[in-house]
Design a protein around this motif. Structure first.
Motif, mmCIF file in Angstrom:
data_model
loop_
_atom_site.group_PDB
_atom_site.id
_atom_site.type_symbol
_atom_site.label_atom_id
_atom_site.label_comp_id
_atom_site.label_asym_id
_atom_site.label_seq_id
_atom_site.Cartn_x
_atom_site.Cartn_y
_atom_site.Cartn_z
ATOM 1 N N VAL A 1 0.873 -1.170 0.000
ATOM 2 C CA VAL A 1 0.000 0.000 0.000
ATOM 3 C C VAL A 1 0.913 1.224 0.000
ATOM 4 C CG1 VAL A 1 -1.831 1.242 1.199
ATOM 5 C CG2 VAL A 1 -1.778 -1.267 1.271
ATOM 6 N N LEU A 2 0.698 2.081 -0.985
ATOM 7 C CA LEU A 2 1.526 3.254 -1.183
ATOM 8 C C LEU A 2 0.630 4.477 -1.175
ATOM 9 C CD1 LEU A 2 4.283 4.543 -2.120
ATOM 10 C CD2 LEU A 2 3.522 4.046 -4.466
ATOM 11 N N HIS A 3 0.981 5.466 -0.354
ATOM 12 C CA HIS A 3 0.249 6.727 -0.430
ATOM 13 C C HIS A 3 1.169 7.913 -0.270
ATOM 14 C CE1 HIS A 3 -0.804 6.042 4.027
ATOM 15 N NE2 HIS A 3 -0.965 4.829 3.564
ATOM 16 N N PHE A 4 0.714 9.020 -0.872
ATOM 17 C CA PHE A 4 1.461 10.275 -0.880
ATOM 18 C C PHE A 4 0.624 11.359 -0.219
ATOM 19 C CE2 PHE A 4 2.952 8.281 -4.964
ATOM 20 C CZ PHE A 4 4.203 7.924 -4.492
ATOM 21 N N HIS A 5 1.293 12.167 0.600
ATOM 22 C CA HIS A 5 0.630 13.227 1.348
ATOM 23 C C HIS A 5 1.371 14.543 1.138
ATOM 24 C CE1 HIS A 5 -1.790 10.324 3.669
ATOM 25 N NE2 HIS A 5 -0.743 9.539 3.453
ATOM 26 N N PRO A 6 0.642 15.667 1.080
ATOM 27 C CA PRO A 6 1.309 16.951 0.900
ATOM 28 C C PRO A 6 2.110 17.379 2.128
ATOM 29 C CG PRO A 6 -1.014 17.302 1.304
ATOM 30 C CD PRO A 6 -0.805 15.819 1.156
ATOM 31 N N ASP A 7 1.753 16.817 3.288
ATOM 32 C CA ASP A 7 2.436 17.171 4.535
ATOM 33 C C ASP A 7 2.113 16.130 5.599
ATOM 34 O OD1 ASP A 7 -0.179 17.844 5.526
ATOM 35 O OD2 ASP A 7 0.065 19.849 4.691
ATOM 36 N N VAL A 8 2.786 16.236 6.719
ATOM 37 C CA VAL A 8 2.621 15.258 7.793
ATOM 38 C C VAL A 8 1.208 15.290 8.363
ATOM 39 C CG1 VAL A 8 3.479 16.702 9.685
ATOM 40 C CG2 VAL A 8 3.762 14.231 9.798
ATOM 41 N N ALA A 9 0.558 16.451 8.373
ATOM 42 C CA ALA A 9 -0.811 16.547 8.896
ATOM 43 C C ALA A 9 -1.766 15.649 8.110
ATOM 44 C CB ALA A 9 -1.287 17.993 8.876
ATOM 45 N N SER A 10 -1.538 15.509 6.816
ATOM 46 C CA SER A 10 -2.384 14.649 5.994
ATOM 47 C C SER A 10 -2.225 13.175 6.383
ATOM 48 C CB SER A 10 -2.046 14.845 4.513
ATOM 49 O OG SER A 10 -2.778 13.960 3.701
ATOM 50 N N LEU A 11 -1.003 12.731 6.641
ATOM 51 C CA LEU A 11 -0.792 11.345 7.076
ATOM 52 C C LEU A 11 -1.354 11.136 8.478
ATOM 53 C CD1 LEU A 11 0.185 8.478 6.681
ATOM 54 C CD2 LEU A 11 2.516 9.253 7.207
ATOM 55 N N GLU A 12 -1.204 12.116 9.351
ATOM 56 C CA GLU A 12 -1.801 12.024 10.688
ATOM 57 C C GLU A 12 -3.320 11.915 10.583
ATOM 58 O OE1 GLU A 12 1.466 14.449 13.378
ATOM 59 O OE2 GLU A 12 -0.092 15.588 12.347
ATOM 60 N N PHE A 13 -3.918 12.695 9.698
ATOM 61 C CA PHE A 13 -5.362 12.635 9.480
ATOM 62 C C PHE A 13 -5.766 11.259 8.957
ATOM 63 C CE2 PHE A 13 -9.254 13.516 6.988
ATOM 64 C CZ PHE A 13 -10.039 14.044 7.995
ATOM 65 N N HIS A 14 -4.980 10.699 8.056
ATOM 66 C CA HIS A 14 -5.252 9.351 7.537
ATOM 67 C C HIS A 14 -5.279 8.329 8.668
ATOM 68 C CE1 HIS A 14 -5.145 5.760 5.085
ATOM 69 N NE2 HIS A 14 -4.063 5.373 5.742
ATOM 70 N N MET A 15 -4.310 8.401 9.549
ATOM 71 C CA MET A 15 -4.261 7.444 10.665
ATOM 72 C C MET A 15 -5.488 7.606 11.568
ATOM 73 S SD MET A 15 -1.676 5.506 10.193
ATOM 74 C CE MET A 15 -1.495 4.756 11.806
ATOM 75 N N GLN A 16 -5.934 8.827 11.758
ATOM 76 C CA GLN A 16 -7.102 9.085 12.601
ATOM 77 C C GLN A 16 -8.390 8.595 11.938
ATOM 78 O OE1 GLN A 16 -7.707 13.266 13.323
ATOM 79 N NE2 GLN A 16 -9.579 12.941 14.459
ATOM 80 N N VAL A 17 -8.575 8.924 10.673
ATOM 81 C CA VAL A 17 -9.827 8.623 9.981
ATOM 82 C C VAL A 17 -9.900 7.165 9.525
ATOM 83 C CG1 VAL A 17 -11.171 9.178 7.900
ATOM 84 C CG2 VAL A 17 -10.178 11.004 9.273
ATOM 85 N N ALA A 18 -8.835 6.658 8.925
ATOM 86 C CA ALA A 18 -8.840 5.289 8.402
ATOM 87 C C ALA A 18 -8.404 4.263 9.440
ATOM 88 C CB ALA A 18 -7.949 5.194 7.167
ATOM 89 N N GLY A 19 -7.741 4.705 10.500
ATOM 90 C CA GLY A 19 -7.247 3.785 11.525
ATOM 91 C C GLY A 19 -8.261 2.782 12.031
#
Length: 129
Positions: A55-73
């Protein structure tokens, strides 16, 4: 692109679980697309023999990856029955809290290692789908 973050995880597919895993990952990808407007790309890949998933994903910044962990976690635990995660690699500068979350995900989904690689040089031209 100093804040850019790339994420890659690789997992072994449990025997006899490929079909169920593919359905679960298609659902997860749709969920991410609908609920995470800032993510630049979210891609699921399988090896030719179906034994490995990445699984590969790209984020514009660290906040986007943090949001991913919160929402998709909360969507990750049901996937545990289909895989054994082997590695998580993050390319960029995550926060210590995010690294701790990734270690928790790695433990939940297998015995994965977590590796962080710091940006050195380069540029990006990432078109959106």
């Amino acid at each position: 692109m100093d804040g850019f973050i790339a994420y890659l995880d690789t997992s072994e597919v449990q025997a006899g679980k490929l079909k169920e895993l593919k359905a679960a990952m298609a659902d997860l990808a749709s969920f991410v697309e609908l609920n995470e407007p800032r993510i630049l790309a979210y891609r699921v890949y399988f090896s030719a023999d179906g034994s490995t998933m990445s699984v590969l994903h790209f984020h514009p910044d660290v906040a986007s990856l943090e949001f991913h962990m919160q929402v998709a976690g909360p969507k990750f635990p049901p996937i545990a029955q289909f895989i054994r995660m082997r590695s998580i690699e993050v390319f960029g500068r995550p926060t210590e809290e995010l690294v701790a979350q990734l270690h928790s995900k790695a433990k939940l989904l297998g015995d994965a290692t977590v590796t962080v690689r710091d940006f050195h040089a380069g540029f990006g031209r990432l078109p959106r789908d």
